[in-house]
Scaffold this motif. Structure first.
Motif: not given
Length: 200
Positions: A92-93, A165-166, A178-182, A184-191
């Protein structure tokens, strides 16, 4: 390089330095790294070329420091109390417009490093290594809190996942990150890769 550069740059005020870096970034977006010249920077910033060389040594270091300057704060200072919170705060920065602009700039530099080893060295020293160190502190706190196991094999690839991802958003989807894409990526992939349950 860093110690020498700090000595060289000591006479430049922070305001003037920020002005110079902004002009360098504008020129990079306009003409790209290879076509960027110290003459053009001197003309755009109303500086002497000798002053630029004295303060920064050359184009590679000047560009690397300008890129570093556009970073929105120190990642290691982000501490929300959870890994998900920290990662979402990092995403979000920058707003979507800034991410799109910076993504295009970094793609251009990625091409330039293949033929400019001095640029690669400067970016590694002044941008990549400090960024990795900051990010590792964020991950280290998650391990200390017990959110992530210290022996989780995905920890080694955290930076690759986030940067991947970026960087590949435009290549695969032909869209800017975009913030929305990143998020959702954090929740779906990274975590999930780290064994962290996302409470959305």
């Amino acid at each position: 390089m860093t110690g020498t550069a700090t000595t060289r740059r000591s006479r430049i005020t922070p305001e003037r330095e920020a002005e110079l870096y902004a002009a360098v970034l504008d020129l990079l977006r306009e003409v790209g790294y290879d076509a960027l010249t110290m003459d053009a920077v001197a003309a755009r910033t109303r500086s002497s070329k000798a002053t630029l060389y004295r303060q920064w040594g050359g184009k590679a270091e000047l560009v690397a420091r300008a890129i570093r300057c556009m970073k929105p704060g120190d990642a290691a200072e982000v501490d929300t109390g959870s890994l998900r919170g920290d990662l979402l705060a990092l995403v979000a920065r920058e707003d979507d417009a800034a991410m799109e602009q910076n993504s295009a700039l970094l793609r251009g530099l990625a091409m330039a490093i293949h033929t400019n080893p001095d640029l690669l060295e400067a970016l590694r020293e002044l941008l990549v290594e400090p960024e990795l160190s900051e990010f590792q502190r964020v991950i280290g706190r998650a391990v200390e809190r017990g959110e992530v196991r210290a022996d989780n094999p995905a920890l080694e690839y955290m930076v690759h996942m986030m940067l991947g991802a970026f960087a590949t958003r435009a290549l695969v989807d032909q869209l800017p990150p975009t913030q929305s894409f990143l998020k959702s990526y954090v929740d779906a992939v990274v975590l999930p890769a780290l064994g962290v349950t996302s409470h959305r």
